[in-house]
Design a protein around this motif. Structure first.
Motif, PDB file in Angstrom:
ATOM      1  N   ARG A 122       0.810  -1.219   0.000  1.00  0.00           N
ATOM      2  CA  ARG A 122       0.000   0.000   0.000  1.00  0.00           C
ATOM      3  C   ARG A 122       0.848   1.276   0.000  1.00  0.00           C
ATOM      4  O   ARG A 122       0.336   2.359  -0.229  1.00  0.00           O
ATOM      5  N   THR A 123       2.147   1.156   0.304  1.00  0.00           N
ATOM      6  CA  THR A 123       3.039   2.315   0.289  1.00  0.00           C
ATOM      7  C   THR A 123       4.078   2.110  -0.798  1.00  0.00           C
ATOM      8  O   THR A 123       4.869   1.170  -0.742  1.00  0.00           O
ATOM      9  N   LEU A 124       4.057   2.994  -1.795  1.00  0.00           N
ATOM     10  CA  LEU A 124       4.920   2.875  -2.963  1.00  0.00           C
ATOM     11  C   LEU A 124       5.899   4.035  -3.024  1.00  0.00           C
ATOM     12  O   LEU A 124       5.478   5.192  -3.078  1.00  0.00           O
ATOM     13  N   ASN A 161      16.520  10.299  -2.220  1.00  0.00           N
ATOM     14  CA  ASN A 161      16.886   8.908  -2.499  1.00  0.00           C
ATOM     15  C   ASN A 161      16.119   8.004  -1.542  1.00  0.00           C
ATOM     16  O   ASN A 161      15.458   8.479  -0.609  1.00  0.00           O
ATOM     17  N   LEU A 162      16.197   6.702  -1.762  1.00  0.00           N
ATOM     18  CA  LEU A 162      15.450   5.760  -0.925  1.00  0.00           C
ATOM     19  C   LEU A 162      15.915   5.781   0.530  1.00  0.00           C
ATOM     20  O   LEU A 162      15.114   5.657   1.452  1.00  0.00           O
ATOM     21  N   ALA A 163      17.216   5.953   0.748  1.00  0.00           N
ATOM     22  CA  ALA A 163      17.765   5.939   2.104  1.00  0.00           C
ATOM     23  C   ALA A 163      17.223   7.079   2.970  1.00  0.00           C
ATOM     24  O   ALA A 163      17.165   6.954   4.190  1.00  0.00           O
ATOM     25  N   GLN A 219       9.872   6.458   6.546  1.00  0.00           N
ATOM     26  CA  GLN A 219       8.697   5.628   6.811  1.00  0.00           C
ATOM     27  C   GLN A 219       8.862   4.295   6.084  1.00  0.00           C
ATOM     28  O   GLN A 219       9.624   4.209   5.129  1.00  0.00           O
ATOM     29  N   PRO A 220       8.158   3.264   6.539  1.00  0.00           N
ATOM     30  CA  PRO A 220       8.263   1.968   5.852  1.00  0.00           C
ATOM     31  C   PRO A 220       7.711   2.046   4.424  1.00  0.00           C
ATOM     32  O   PRO A 220       6.734   2.746   4.167  1.00  0.00           O
ATOM     33  N   GLY A 234      14.340  -2.287   3.387  1.00  0.00           N
ATOM     34  CA  GLY A 234      13.365  -3.297   3.801  1.00  0.00           C
ATOM     35  C   GLY A 234      12.099  -3.348   2.980  1.00  0.00           C
ATOM     36  O   GLY A 234      11.057  -3.812   3.459  1.00  0.00           O
ATOM     37  N   ALA A 235      12.171  -2.905   1.730  1.00  0.00           N
ATOM     38  CA  ALA A 235      11.001  -2.997   0.843  1.00  0.00           C
ATOM     39  C   ALA A 235      10.691  -4.468   0.583  1.00  0.00           C
ATOM     40  O   ALA A 235      11.536  -5.343   0.773  1.00  0.00           O
TER      41      ALA A 235
END
Length: 158
Positions: free
Chosen positions: A15-17, A62-64, A68-69, A93-94
Motif C-alpha cells: 500500500r506504500t509505494l 533517495n530511498l535511504a 517511513q516503511p 526493507g522494501a
C-alpha cells in the motif's frame, strides 16, 4: 528471466509505494501512474532529488532518506540505474522491486531477489492495477461513460 509474482496479491498487500524517478510534470508517465495510484488509496512516496514535493507529497532525494516503511519500490529510471536502486530497496526493507514498462535488468532482479524482494519487470503498476481491479478502458482510464451494457429498444440508457 525471473518468474512473475502474483500481481493481484502484490497490489493488494503493498500500500506504500516509493516511486523512484517520479516527475512533477503532469505529462510524464511517472506522474500519471503515481496520481492514479494515489487516487486509488495508495500512499505515494516520491523519490527525485530535483523536487521537494510532488502530488502534495514530500519528495525524498533517495530511498535511504525515506523516514517511513515502504512496501514497494516502483522504478521509472533507465535499466542501467536499477542495480543500485535494487540494493537501496533491499537496504530499506522494501518487499517488492517493480520496474516499469521498458525497464528490464537481470542484475537488479538478482540483487533484489537475493535480498528477499519479489521482482516485477517491464510492467506498469497503473496498467496492472486497472487491469486487475477495474478502471481500464481504451484511453487507459475508466470514465464510466463507455459501457458494455446494451441499450434496449425504447428504453433510456441506465
Amino acid at each position: 528471466m525471473s518468474t512473475l509474482p502474483n500481481l493481484r496479491r502484490l497490489l493488494q498487500q503493498c500500500r506504500t509505494l516509493a516511486v523512484v524517478g517520479l516527475s512533477a510534470e503532469a505529462h510524464r508517465p511517472s506522474y500519471f501512474a503515481a496520481k492514479y495510484m494515489l487516487e486509488h488509496g495508495y500512499r505515494i512516496v516520491p523519490v527525485n532529488p530535483k523536487y521537494t514535493e510532488i502530488l502534495g507529497q514530500r519528495c525524498y532525494p533517495n530511498l535511504a532518506a525515506i523516514d517511513q516503511p515502504v512496501d514497494m519500490v516502483d522504478v521509472f529510471r533507465r535499466p542501467e540505474d536499477t542495480p543500485a536502486i535494487a540494493q537501496q530497496a533491499v537496504a530499506i526493507g522494501a518487499k517488492v522491486l517493480w520496474l516499469q514498462l521498458g525497464v528490464v535488468n537481470e542484475q537488479a532482479s538478482a540483487l533484489a531477489t537475493a535480498g528477499g524482494l519479489e521482482v516485477v519487470q517491464d510492467r506498469c503498476v497503473k496498467i496492472e492495477h486497472a487491469r486487475l481491479f477495474g478502471g481500464l478502458h481504451w484511453a487507459g482510464v475508466n470514465t464510466g461513460v463507455i459501457s458494455a451494457r446494451r441499450l434496449h429498444a425504447g428504453l433510456p440508457p441506465a
